[in-house]
Design an enzyme around this catalytic site. Structure first.
Site, PDB file in Angstrom:
ATOM      1  N   LEU A  49       0.818  -1.213   0.000  1.00  0.00           N
ATOM      2  CA  LEU A  49       0.000   0.000   0.000  1.00  0.00           C
ATOM      3  C   LEU A  49       0.852   1.264   0.000  1.00  0.00           C
ATOM      4  CD1 LEU A  49      -2.937  -0.913   2.397  1.00  0.00           C
ATOM      5  CD2 LEU A  49      -2.996  -0.639  -0.075  1.00  0.00           C
ATOM      6  N   HIS A 272      -1.178 -10.039  17.926  1.00  0.00           N
ATOM      7  CA  HIS A 272      -2.599  -9.981  17.583  1.00  0.00           C
ATOM      8  C   HIS A 272      -3.343 -11.052  18.374  1.00  0.00           C
ATOM      9  CE1 HIS A 272      -6.300  -9.758  15.332  1.00  0.00           C
ATOM     10  NE2 HIS A 272      -5.823  -8.783  14.584  1.00  0.00           N
ATOM     11  N   ARG A 336      -5.392  -4.452  21.033  1.00  0.00           N
ATOM     12  CA  ARG A 336      -4.820  -5.773  20.817  1.00  0.00           C
ATOM     13  C   ARG A 336      -3.870  -6.213  21.923  1.00  0.00           C
ATOM     14  NH1 ARG A 336      -3.820  -5.170  14.247  1.00  0.00           N
ATOM     15  NH2 ARG A 336      -6.035  -5.308  13.706  1.00  0.00           N
ATOM     16  N   ARG A 441      -0.202  -0.688  17.988  1.00  0.00           N
ATOM     17  CA  ARG A 441      -1.035  -0.157  16.903  1.00  0.00           C
ATOM     18  C   ARG A 441      -2.485  -0.546  17.110  1.00  0.00           C
ATOM     19  NH1 ARG A 441      -3.132  -2.176  12.135  1.00  0.00           N
ATOM     20  NH2 ARG A 441      -2.084  -4.158  12.431  1.00  0.00           N
TER      21      ARG A 441
END
Length: 643
Positions: A49, A272, A336, A441
């Site tokens: 990306l 995660h 998370r 994050r």
């Protein structure tokens, strides 16, 4: 350029109120006239990306772009693996969201260890990202009335996450890829697939090119430009088992580090909470189940230790919905790091489920009863299908079993507000830099950062560099290109000389075990000191006992993997050393010595409210730790609470 060189950790954050800093920065930057852009060549390494959006944008502006990826197509970049969504402050649900709230949630989610100005800019341009992607035809989910749909992600009490079922990353990448290929067809982008960057060329203190290996022919090739953009993702595969694609590595960033780019906060790794548990020693990677599933799935374990009953046989009164119990304000949508530690604590205490006891349940029974199976299929169908294919269990009928796994890395090369590293002319975008996520994050922010950097930040800031650096003409005939190429060739020959008795994969598994046990979800001084010693020993064994078959002048995947592992074996030590030097717990960095009575992370703002940036000083010497103080003029550092 001189400013960056004389004060290496000068973040170049502009003056003025937080909400005006980015506009002030753009107002003050020097520009390259449209007709002059064709005079400049820019190298973009990585086409996920961040890389694809940057390459497409810069080429559209008129620059000549060389884009490199080690995949056979830019469409195979690891960005396609992102599932759940992308954040933006559109406030379509009218539930109280704003640019400031997105900014604050991101700062708080990162446990107040991110640069305030960068995070605000990220929130500020988030809405532009959605508009850009809609214009490209990205098929976001929509509400009945036609507006784009939103759902909630961890660490937020609003719905700000835009999504394309469970394949958001793939759809966003296809949008950026279409823009990239448009410029390839126009002749403004030269695409070099199956090329792996193996070193950075610095001329007169400025990044001016790269050295690559053609992965098909094996030829070592050099490329010159006026600036280099590094968009190569994160280093989660240092743990061997992670949710990352097997090709993800630290090599490009590590070679830049050895050429003068500081490496910031390498110990900040995201675990995660929602992954399919490890099944056996044969596994080479782990599979992510999107955080979006926690919108409708409820996380629980049995209330009794070692309860071996099937989940369908355990009544509600015997279930512990521990996230809802511990964090009533956020419930299953805590960030998370919080959810991961809670799952580990329950499993360590004996409440885990499955054959290994290293899993908890993610249950959709209530959601299916309330919404119907068809509605759940519409939102998560591909994720449920993937889970069933891997586990041979139908999550519409039985709860998923999940456990935390390595996912994203918040650390990366240090960059200033312009996204320039400590090597002038080397810009670092997306997950490869450290700048926006602090120590943890929030979900759906990685896609946001990658596209923000590529579409809306670096097209401005790189122009300022080109307009002010007074760059001399440099080609691959410059002696520095030959010198760096020789370094690469010598390294390749050294790897191929390894004719020992152990494979690259065996060494990688050993490294992963050290990193996961000593530098994973929990760290301690004793464990980290042991890890550093063990990594050093393993690195010596690697060079003495590794077997790398084949030759360099052809396709040789064992050679590729050996080179990446050699860098992981060096980087792993720096990562453990960084964790050892940070005597606090914050976000994903959880030092067992520093926790509250309730087992939550205990920060030390007096001594560690800073970025740690490491300077390479040679293979035989310890890296030097520099710091960039973190100051907060708009928000107040508080103890994170999601209760």
């Amino acid at each position: 350029m001189n400013e960056a060189m004389n004060n290496i950790l000068n973040s170049r954050v502009p003056d003025g109120p937080l909400s005006e800093k980015w506009q002030n920065c753009k107002n003050e930057m020097k520009l390259v006239a449209p007709n002059n852009k064709r005079k400049y060549d820019i190298i973009v390494v990585g086409t996920g990306l961040a890389g694809a959006s940057a390459a497409a944008s810069l080429a559209e502006m008129g620059y000549n772009v060389k884009a490199f990826c080690y995949q056979d197509s830019a469409r195979r970049a690891h960005s396609i693996a992102a599932q759940g969504g992308i954040n933006a402050a559109k406030n379509y649900p009218n539930d109280g969201d704003s640019v400031y709230r997105l900014f604050y949630d991101t700062i708080k989610g990162g446990d107040f260890r991110a640069r305030e100005s960068n995070v605000y800019r990220l929130a500020e341009v988030s809405n532009n990202i959605i508009d850009q992607c809609v214009a490209q035809g990205v098929p976001f989910a929509r509400e009945y009335g036609g507006l784009l749909a939103n759902r909630t992600f961890g660490g937020a009490q609003v719905s700000r996450t835009f999504y394309c079922r469970g394949q958001t990353g793939q759809q966003l990448l296809l949008g950026a890829y279409s823009g990239l290929m448009r410029q390839v067809a126009a002749g403004k982008v030269q695409m070099y697939s199956r090329h792996e960057m193996l070193d950075l060329v610095v001329v007169d203190g400025v990044a001016r090119g790269i050295v690559c290996r053609n992965m098909v022919s094996g030829e070592i090739e050099t490329y010159a430009a006026h600036a280099v953009l590094l968009c190569t993702g994160g280093y989660g595969n240092v743990f061997y088992l992670s949710t990352n694609a097997k090709g993800c590595n630290v090599t490009a960033a590590w070679r830049c580090y050895k050429r003068g780019a500081y490496f910031a906060n390498p110990c900040y790794t995201q675990i995660h909470p929602t992954c399919i548990p490890v099944k056996g020693d044969y596994q080479s990677k782990l599979t992510l189940m999107s955080e979006s599933l926690r919108n409708d799935g409820r996380v629980w374990v049995p209330k009794d230790v070692n309860d071996s009953r099937l989940p369908s046989q355990i009544p509600e009164d015997d279930r512990d919905y521990y996230l809802e119990r511990r964090y009533p304000a956020f419930g299953n949508m805590v960030p998370r790091d919080v959810a991961s530690r809670a799952a580990k604590e329950r499993c360590d205490a004996g409440y885990g489920v499955g054959d290994s006891g290293k899993a908890v349940y993610l249950d959709f029974k209530r959601a299916i009863e309330e919404q119907g199976e068809q509605r759940i299929r519409e939102k998560y169908g591909n994720l449920f299908h993937m889970y069933q294919k891997i586990t041979d269990e139908n999550p519409y009928h039985v709860p998923m079993r999940i456990y935390p796994a390595v996912h994203y890395t918040m650390g990366g090369l240090w960059v200033d507000y312009h996204l320039q590293s400590t090597v002038p002319g080397l810009y670092v975008l997306g997950e490869a830099n450290f700048s926006d996520h602090g120590a943890n994050r929030l979900g759906a922010s990685a896609l946001m950062q990658g596209l923000a950097d590529g579409y809306f930040v670096v097209p401005y800031t790189i122009g300022h560099h080109l307009a002010t650096a007074n760059l001399k003409p440099v080609s691959t005939a410059h002696p520095q290109f030959a010198a760096v190429k020789e370094d690469v060739e010598n390294r390749v020959r050294k790897l191929l000389s390894g004719k020992g008795d152990r494979t690259v994969q065996e060494f990688h598994r050993d490294l992963g075990e050290i990193m996961w046990n000593q530098c994973g979800m929990a760290r301690s001084q004793v464990g980290l000191e042991s890890a550093i010693e063990k990594i050093q020993e393993l690195r010596d064994q690697f060079w003495n006992r590794v077997y790398v078959p084949g030759v360099g002048e052809e396709l040789n995947q064992q050679l590729e993997q050996a080179g990446r592992l050699a860098d992981f074996l060096e980087f792993g030590e720096l990562m453990a050393r960084d964790a050892l030097e940070r005597n606090e717990s914050c976000g994903g960095h959880f030092r067992e010595e520093y926790q509250t009575e309730e087992g939550e992370a205990l920060r030390d703002d007096a001594n560690y409210a800073h970025v740690a940036a490491w300077e390479y000083t040679g293979n035989d010497s310890t890296a030097v730790r520099h710091t960039e103080p973190l100051t907060y003029d708009t928000v107040k550092m508080t103890t994170r609470s999601y209760k």
